[in-house]
Design an enzyme around this catalytic site. Structure first.
Site, PDB file in Angstrom:
ATOM      1  N   HIS A   7       0.841  -1.211   0.000  1.00 54.41           N
ATOM      2  CA  HIS A   7       0.000   0.000   0.000  1.00 54.41           C
ATOM      3  C   HIS A   7       0.875   1.259   0.000  1.00 54.41           C
ATOM      4  O   HIS A   7       0.599   2.214  -0.719  1.00 54.41           O
ATOM      5  CB  HIS A   7      -0.875   0.050   1.255  1.00 54.41           C
ATOM      6  CG  HIS A   7      -1.928  -1.002   1.352  1.00 54.41           C
ATOM      7  ND1 HIS A   7      -2.101  -1.779   2.466  1.00 54.41           N
ATOM      8  CD2 HIS A   7      -2.903  -1.393   0.476  1.00 54.41           C
ATOM      9  CE1 HIS A   7      -3.128  -2.603   2.303  1.00 54.41           C
ATOM     10  NE2 HIS A   7      -3.625  -2.399   1.091  1.00 54.41           N
ATOM     11  N   LYS A  33     -19.696  -4.312   9.959  1.00 57.17           N
ATOM     12  CA  LYS A  33     -18.688  -5.358   9.713  1.00 57.17           C
ATOM     13  C   LYS A  33     -17.433  -5.063  10.528  1.00 57.17           C
ATOM     14  O   LYS A  33     -16.807  -4.021  10.339  1.00 57.17           O
ATOM     15  CB  LYS A  33     -18.366  -5.375   8.206  1.00 57.17           C
ATOM     16  CG  LYS A  33     -18.091  -6.761   7.677  1.00 57.17           C
ATOM     17  CD  LYS A  33     -17.922  -6.753   6.175  1.00 57.17           C
ATOM     18  CE  LYS A  33     -16.505  -7.093   5.805  1.00 57.17           C
ATOM     19  NZ  LYS A  33     -16.181  -6.825   4.420  1.00 57.17           N
ATOM     20  N   ARG A  85      -2.068  -6.269  -8.379  1.00 52.51           N
ATOM     21  CA  ARG A  85      -0.984  -7.191  -8.050  1.00 52.51           C
ATOM     22  C   ARG A  85      -0.835  -8.267  -9.115  1.00 52.51           C
ATOM     23  O   ARG A  85       0.241  -8.553  -9.582  1.00 52.51           O
ATOM     24  CB  ARG A  85      -1.261  -7.898  -6.712  1.00 52.51           C
ATOM     25  CG  ARG A  85      -0.920  -7.072  -5.528  1.00 52.51           C
ATOM     26  CD  ARG A  85      -1.548  -7.620  -4.287  1.00 52.51           C
ATOM     27  NE  ARG A  85      -2.985  -7.413  -4.331  1.00 52.51           N
ATOM     28  CZ  ARG A  85      -3.748  -7.387  -3.265  1.00 52.51           C
ATOM     29  NH1 ARG A  85      -3.241  -7.613  -2.087  1.00 52.51           N
ATOM     30  NH2 ARG A  85      -5.032  -7.163  -3.370  1.00 52.51           N
ATOM     31  N   SER A 135      -3.054  -7.642   2.947  1.00 51.50           N
ATOM     32  CA  SER A 135      -3.397  -7.547   4.374  1.00 51.50           C
ATOM     33  C   SER A 135      -3.791  -8.919   4.899  1.00 51.50           C
ATOM     34  O   SER A 135      -3.483  -9.263   6.041  1.00 51.50           O
ATOM     35  CB  SER A 135      -4.554  -6.560   4.570  1.00 51.50           C
ATOM     36  OG  SER A 135      -4.174  -5.286   4.150  1.00 51.50           O
TER      37      SER A 135
HETATM   38  P1  ADP Z   1      -9.904  -3.488  -0.532  1.00 49.35           P
HETATM   39  O1  ADP Z   1     -10.564  -4.214   0.607  1.00 49.35           O
HETATM   40  O2  ADP Z   1     -10.663  -2.287  -1.009  1.00 49.35           O
HETATM   41  O3  ADP Z   1      -9.422  -4.361  -1.670  1.00 49.35           O
HETATM   42  P2  ADP Z   1      -7.155  -3.306   0.398  1.00 49.35           P
HETATM   43  O4  ADP Z   1      -6.704  -2.535   1.593  1.00 49.35           O
HETATM   44  O5  ADP Z   1      -7.007  -4.781   0.448  1.00 49.35           O
HETATM   45  O6  ADP Z   1      -8.639  -2.839   0.181  1.00 49.35           O
HETATM   46  O7  ADP Z   1      -6.403  -2.769  -0.903  1.00 49.35           O
HETATM   47  C1  ADP Z   1      -6.556  -1.458  -1.379  1.00 49.35           C
HETATM   48  C2  ADP Z   1      -6.000  -1.372  -2.785  1.00 49.35           C
HETATM   49  O8  ADP Z   1      -4.580  -1.593  -2.757  1.00 49.35           O
HETATM   50  C3  ADP Z   1      -6.556  -2.413  -3.765  1.00 49.35           C
HETATM   51  O9  ADP Z   1      -6.684  -1.806  -5.034  1.00 49.35           O
HETATM   52  C4  ADP Z   1      -5.493  -3.485  -3.784  1.00 49.35           C
HETATM   53  O10 ADP Z   1      -5.497  -4.193  -5.011  1.00 49.35           O
HETATM   54  C5  ADP Z   1      -4.246  -2.641  -3.641  1.00 49.35           C
HETATM   55  N1  ADP Z   1      -3.114  -3.399  -3.077  1.00 49.35           N
HETATM   56  C6  ADP Z   1      -3.045  -3.992  -1.873  1.00 49.35           C
HETATM   57  N2  ADP Z   1      -1.846  -4.591  -1.692  1.00 49.35           N
HETATM   58  C7  ADP Z   1      -1.140  -4.365  -2.834  1.00 49.35           C
HETATM   59  C8  ADP Z   1       0.177  -4.761  -3.307  1.00 49.35           C
HETATM   60  N3  ADP Z   1       0.975  -5.513  -2.571  1.00 49.35           N
HETATM   61  N4  ADP Z   1       0.537  -4.343  -4.543  1.00 49.35           N
HETATM   62  C9  ADP Z   1      -0.294  -3.617  -5.307  1.00 49.35           C
HETATM   63  N5  ADP Z   1      -1.534  -3.220  -4.933  1.00 49.35           N
HETATM   64  C10 ADP Z   1      -1.955  -3.591  -3.722  1.00 49.35           C
END
Ligand code: ADP
Length: 159
Positions: free
Chosen positions: A17, A41, A90, A128
């Site tokens: 992130h 949630k 990703r 995450s």
């Molecule tokens: P959500 O629940 O909205 O998917 P996340 O916190 O999991 O929220 O992720 C937010 C954004 O960051 C998403 O677009 C996700 O694909 C991107 N993201 C998360 N981790 C990575 C990573 N390691 N590399 C690239 N993008 C990432």
């Protein structure tokens, strides 16, 4: 002034992130990293904990702000005069969901565009959910999350 919103759960924020965020901060005038939460949630961390950990992880990024929101991302973006939504990609597995999300948001408001960014390969596999799994199984998360997140989560596990 180009204002971008980077919405997500950030439960917890990871090095992936932060890498996306740094890239976005270099492109746009202002980036708001917006922690999405749903009153009903329950996440792993509370929205307040997620914001606190993001704030500790973005020291020095002067054009980045942290906030929380509930409801539609597009409404939040409009309220903040943002023209761009940032999302990260990703792998191909992210693509279908992200494409659908971006097209839904375009259908709701065509003036706000989604921009996709990728990370450095070394952060690509981080999510995450795999951080939570490593932590719950006693593994070392220090290479995958900012220092402040690592310290906080280790202490939380012990308490
Ligand atoms: P959500 O629940 O909205 O998917 P996340 O916190 O999991 O929220 O992720 C937010 C954004 O960051 C998403 O677009 C996700 O694909 C991107 N993201 C998360 N981790 C990575 C990573 N390691 N590399 C690239 N993008 C990432």
């Amino acid at each position: 002034m180009k204002i971008a919103i980077y919405p997500g759960s950030f439960d917890p924020v990871t090095n992936g992130h932060i890498d996306i965020l740094k890239n976005a901060a270099g492109i746009f005038d202002k980036v708001i990293i917006a922690v999405a939460h749903n009153g009903e949630k329950k996440g792993f961390l509370t929205p307040e904990e997620r914001v606190m950990l993001i704030e500790k992880s973005i020291v020095g990024l002067d054009n980045v702000e942290v906030d929380t929101f509930e409801g539609l991302t597009i409404e939040y973006a409009k309220k903040h005069n943002a023209q761009i939504l940032i999302r990260g990609l990703r792998a191909v597995s992210d693509f279908e969901y992200e494409m659908q999300l971006s097209q839904t948001n375009s259908a709701l408001c065509d003036e706000i565009k989604t921009v996709f960014l990728t990370t450095k390969p070394k952060y690509n596999f981080i999510s995450s959910s795999n951080i939570k799994e490593i932590l719950q199984n006693g593994g070392d998360i220090s290479k995958f999350v900012p220092d402040a997140v690592c310290k906080y989560l280790k202490n939380k596990e012990l308490s």
